[in-house]
Design a protein around this motif. Structure first.
Motif, PDB file in Angstrom:
ATOM      1  N   MET A 167      -8.968 -44.144 -44.437  1.00 38.46           N
ATOM      2  CA  MET A 167      -7.875 -43.176 -44.943  1.00 38.46           C
ATOM      3  C   MET A 167      -7.843 -42.519 -45.909  1.00 38.46           C
ATOM      4  SD  MET A 167      -5.257 -44.574 -42.665  1.00 38.46           S
ATOM      5  CE  MET A 167      -6.752 -43.915 -41.628  1.00 38.46           C
ATOM      6  N   LYS A 168      -9.322 -42.398 -46.719  1.00 36.23           N
ATOM      7  CA  LYS A 168      -9.488 -41.895 -47.676  1.00 36.23           C
ATOM      8  C   LYS A 168      -8.471 -41.673 -48.877  1.00 36.23           C
ATOM      9  CE  LYS A 168     -12.956 -39.098 -45.958  1.00 36.23           C
ATOM     10  NZ  LYS A 168     -12.598 -39.127 -44.141  1.00 36.23           N
ATOM     11  N   LEU A 169      -7.645 -42.809 -49.572  1.00 33.93           N
ATOM     12  CA  LEU A 169      -6.405 -43.040 -50.211  1.00 33.93           C
ATOM     13  C   LEU A 169      -6.616 -42.365 -51.905  1.00 33.93           C
ATOM     14  CD1 LEU A 169      -4.996 -46.435 -49.383  1.00 33.93           C
ATOM     15  CD2 LEU A 169      -4.557 -44.579 -48.823  1.00 33.93           C
ATOM     16  N   LEU A 216     -11.588 -49.964 -46.150  1.00 34.59           N
ATOM     17  CA  LEU A 216     -10.945 -49.321 -46.115  1.00 34.59           C
ATOM     18  C   LEU A 216     -11.823 -48.591 -47.360  1.00 34.59           C
ATOM     19  CD1 LEU A 216      -8.383 -47.815 -46.274  1.00 34.59           C
ATOM     20  CD2 LEU A 216      -7.690 -49.620 -48.722  1.00 34.59           C
ATOM     21  N   THR A 217     -10.948 -47.239 -46.879  1.00 38.65           N
ATOM     22  CA  THR A 217     -11.574 -45.425 -47.769  1.00 38.65           C
ATOM     23  C   THR A 217     -10.855 -45.441 -48.853  1.00 38.65           C
ATOM     24  OG1 THR A 217     -10.925 -44.449 -46.296  1.00 38.65           O
ATOM     25  CG2 THR A 217     -13.675 -45.206 -46.142  1.00 38.65           C
ATOM     26  N   LEU A 218     -10.826 -45.267 -50.096  1.00 41.69           N
ATOM     27  CA  LEU A 218     -10.427 -44.175 -50.533  1.00 41.69           C
ATOM     28  C   LEU A 218     -11.577 -43.121 -51.756  1.00 41.69           C
ATOM     29  CD1 LEU A 218      -9.173 -46.060 -54.019  1.00 41.69           C
ATOM     30  CD2 LEU A 218     -10.358 -46.908 -52.421  1.00 41.69           C
ATOM     31  N   HIS A 219     -11.031 -42.148 -52.238  1.00 45.76           N
ATOM     32  CA  HIS A 219     -11.848 -41.063 -52.753  1.00 45.76           C
ATOM     33  C   HIS A 219     -11.576 -42.026 -54.256  1.00 45.76           C
ATOM     34  CE1 HIS A 219     -11.451 -37.936 -50.806  1.00 45.76           C
ATOM     35  NE2 HIS A 219     -10.284 -37.671 -49.735  1.00 45.76           N
ATOM     36  N   ALA A 220     -13.432 -41.239 -54.430  1.00 42.67           N
ATOM     37  CA  ALA A 220     -14.013 -42.467 -55.714  1.00 42.67           C
ATOM     38  C   ALA A 220     -13.349 -41.676 -57.098  1.00 42.67           C
ATOM     39  CB  ALA A 220     -15.509 -42.108 -55.322  1.00 42.67           C
ATOM     40  N   TYR A 221     -11.930 -41.871 -57.608  1.00 36.92           N
ATOM     41  CA  TYR A 221     -11.975 -41.080 -58.910  1.00 36.92           C
ATOM     42  C   TYR A 221     -11.014 -42.480 -59.480  1.00 36.92           C
ATOM     43  CZ  TYR A 221     -10.455 -36.538 -57.294  1.00 36.92           C
ATOM     44  OH  TYR A 221     -10.497 -34.807 -56.734  1.00 36.92           O
ATOM     45  N   GLY A 275      -9.487 -43.489 -38.005  1.00 32.75           N
ATOM     46  CA  GLY A 275      -9.733 -42.453 -39.019  1.00 32.75           C
ATOM     47  C   GLY A 275      -7.761 -41.925 -38.889  1.00 32.75           C
ATOM     48  N   TYR A 276      -8.062 -40.712 -40.231  1.00 29.42           N
ATOM     49  CA  TYR A 276      -6.386 -39.912 -39.429  1.00 29.42           C
ATOM     50  C   TYR A 276      -6.080 -39.195 -38.365  1.00 29.42           C
ATOM     51  CZ  TYR A 276      -6.519 -38.801 -44.636  1.00 29.42           C
ATOM     52  OH  TYR A 276      -6.523 -38.343 -45.630  1.00 29.42           O
ATOM     53  N   GLN A 277      -6.569 -38.696 -37.705  1.00 31.23           N
ATOM     54  CA  GLN A 277      -6.866 -38.709 -35.618  1.00 31.23           C
ATOM     55  C   GLN A 277      -5.931 -39.767 -34.784  1.00 31.23           C
ATOM     56  OE1 GLN A 277      -9.617 -37.187 -33.121  1.00 31.23           O
ATOM     57  NE2 GLN A 277      -8.553 -36.567 -31.824  1.00 31.23           N
ATOM     58  N   LEU A 278      -6.556 -40.753 -35.270  1.00 33.48           N
ATOM     59  CA  LEU A 278      -5.916 -41.967 -34.346  1.00 33.48           C
ATOM     60  C   LEU A 278      -4.494 -42.992 -34.661  1.00 33.48           C
ATOM     61  CD1 LEU A 278      -7.009 -43.093 -31.742  1.00 33.48           C
ATOM     62  CD2 LEU A 278      -8.038 -44.872 -32.596  1.00 33.48           C
ATOM     63  N   ALA A 279      -5.136 -42.306 -35.687  1.00 32.06           N
ATOM     64  CA  ALA A 279      -4.249 -43.475 -36.975  1.00 32.06           C
ATOM     65  C   ALA A 279      -2.847 -43.010 -36.724  1.00 32.06           C
ATOM     66  CB  ALA A 279      -3.972 -44.043 -38.271  1.00 32.06           C
ATOM     67  N   PHE A 280      -2.268 -41.561 -36.524  1.00 27.84           N
ATOM     68  CA  PHE A 280      -1.584 -40.962 -36.217  1.00 27.84           C
ATOM     69  C   PHE A 280      -0.466 -41.245 -35.293  1.00 27.84           C
ATOM     70  CE2 PHE A 280      -2.542 -38.776 -40.259  1.00 27.84           C
ATOM     71  CZ  PHE A 280      -1.826 -39.572 -41.172  1.00 27.84           C
ATOM     72  N   VAL A 293     -10.466 -39.993 -31.523  1.00 28.72           N
ATOM     73  CA  VAL A 293     -10.337 -39.587 -30.349  1.00 28.72           C
ATOM     74  C   VAL A 293      -8.913 -39.184 -30.289  1.00 28.72           C
ATOM     75  CG1 VAL A 293     -11.897 -40.238 -28.591  1.00 28.72           C
ATOM     76  CG2 VAL A 293     -10.172 -41.940 -29.671  1.00 28.72           C
ATOM     77  N   PRO A 294      -8.386 -38.265 -29.607  1.00 30.22           N
ATOM     78  CA  PRO A 294      -6.593 -38.043 -29.827  1.00 30.22           C
ATOM     79  C   PRO A 294      -6.047 -38.900 -29.026  1.00 30.22           C
ATOM     80  CG  PRO A 294      -7.543 -36.637 -27.678  1.00 30.22           C
ATOM     81  CD  PRO A 294      -9.017 -37.586 -28.415  1.00 30.22           C
ATOM     82  N   THR A 295      -6.458 -40.344 -28.737  1.00 30.66           N
ATOM     83  CA  THR A 295      -5.049 -41.292 -28.027  1.00 30.66           C
ATOM     84  C   THR A 295      -5.669 -42.668 -28.174  1.00 30.66           C
ATOM     85  OG1 THR A 295      -5.879 -41.189 -25.714  1.00 30.66           O
ATOM     86  CG2 THR A 295      -4.203 -39.510 -26.550  1.00 30.66           C
ATOM     87  N   VAL A 296      -4.748 -43.331 -28.178  1.00 28.03           N
ATOM     88  CA  VAL A 296      -5.279 -44.986 -28.232  1.00 28.03           C
ATOM     89  C   VAL A 296      -5.581 -45.080 -26.875  1.00 28.03           C
ATOM     90  CG1 VAL A 296      -4.548 -47.009 -28.106  1.00 28.03           C
ATOM     91  CG2 VAL A 296      -3.437 -45.411 -30.420  1.00 28.03           C
ATOM     92  N   GLY A 297      -4.785 -44.596 -25.135  1.00 28.49           N
ATOM     93  CA  GLY A 297      -5.760 -44.992 -24.474  1.00 28.49           C
ATOM     94  C   GLY A 297      -6.816 -45.047 -24.474  1.00 28.49           C
ATOM     95  N   GLU A 298      -7.708 -43.691 -24.941  1.00 34.78           N
ATOM     96  CA  GLU A 298      -8.744 -42.790 -24.449  1.00 34.78           C
ATOM     97  C   GLU A 298     -10.052 -43.856 -25.566  1.00 34.78           C
ATOM     98  OE1 GLU A 298      -9.692 -38.471 -24.896  1.00 34.78           O
ATOM     99  OE2 GLU A 298      -7.610 -38.585 -25.271  1.00 34.78           O
TER     100      GLU A 298
END
Length: 232
Positions: free
Chosen positions: A62-64, A86-91, A36-41, A13-18
């Motif tokens: 976060m798919k680091l 926590l996620t990271l790309h599987a490299y 994820g990204y949308q809310l983290a920022f 969702v776009p906001t912490v309030g939501e």
């Protein structure tokens, strides 16, 4: 784990309030949340601290992916937050650095194999000379060998991945859609019951609950389907 421990609600969702309003609506029915990204920022990381304080489980998606040193320092700080996943790309190099950095903590590191929004044509566009299933299985094997806590993949591949990673690693599957619901931008989708039967340990569900006219009823329906599959 029962169904409630296995359902991860994507706070997309776009906001912490939501997000906070949704969390209040779901009450004790949902105990595990993905940020994820949308809310983290827009304050989502602070919300993660609040959820941990309130006894909820938190999955930071976060798919680091970066040089080893940067990944390691990032993982060290995430581990201090007290979140669960926590996620990271599987490299392989990134995974090995993350595993070393998380040693001694309870943080479950998840390797993202192939995004559920990608199909074979998308992999060709990205420069891969393989199909999604083959790449998922290769990365699952690399994650297992690196000592990761689990894998993120489509539930379409979860049965095959489970045979690679064994019974103990987490197998987290997004792209979950109840029968008859809109797939949206996802291309490799599976119902909640089939995902459990295929070997998934955790299901990430976003829009089918977040966008529902009655999110609480939608969450309960998905939990019921999961519970039925678990009891079979």
């Amino acid at each position: 784990m029962d169904a409630r421990d296995r359902l991860i609600l994507g706070l997309d969702v776009p906001t912490v309030g939501e997000a906070e309003a949704l969390i209040r609506t779901l009450g004790e029915t949902v105990s595990f949340y993905k940020i994820g990204y949308q809310l983290a920022f827009v304050g989502g990381l602070e919300l993660a601290h609040d959820l941990v304080r309130d006894g909820k489980s938190v999955f930071l998606d976060m798919k680091l992916l970066d040089i080893d040193n940067t990944v390691a320092h990032g993982v060290e700080n995430v581990a201090k937050m007290g979140v669960n996943m926590l996620t990271l790309h599987a490299y392989p190099k990134a995974m090995r650095a993350a595993v070393a950095a998380a040693k001694g903590s309870d943080l479950c590191l998840l390797g993202v194999t192939v995004l559920t929004s990608m199909d074979a044509a998308d992999l060709v566009d990205a420069g891969y000379d393989t199909d999604p299933r083959s790449l998922v299985l290769k990365r699952a094997e690399q994650a297992r060998d690196a000592g990761m806590g689990g894998i993120v993949c489509s539930a379409e591949e979860s049965s095959a991945v489970r045979s690679v990673i064994g019974p103990d690693m987490a197998l987290v599957t997004p792209g979950i859609r109840p029968a008859g619901s809109d797939a949206g931008d996802q291309k490799r989708v599976v119902t909640p019951g089939d995902a459990i039967r295929n070997g998934s340990s955790h299901l990430v569900v976003g829009r089918p609950i977040v966008k529902a006219s009655d999110p609480l009823a939608a969450a309960k329906s998905i939990l019921d389907e999961m519970a039925l599959a678990l009891s079979a």
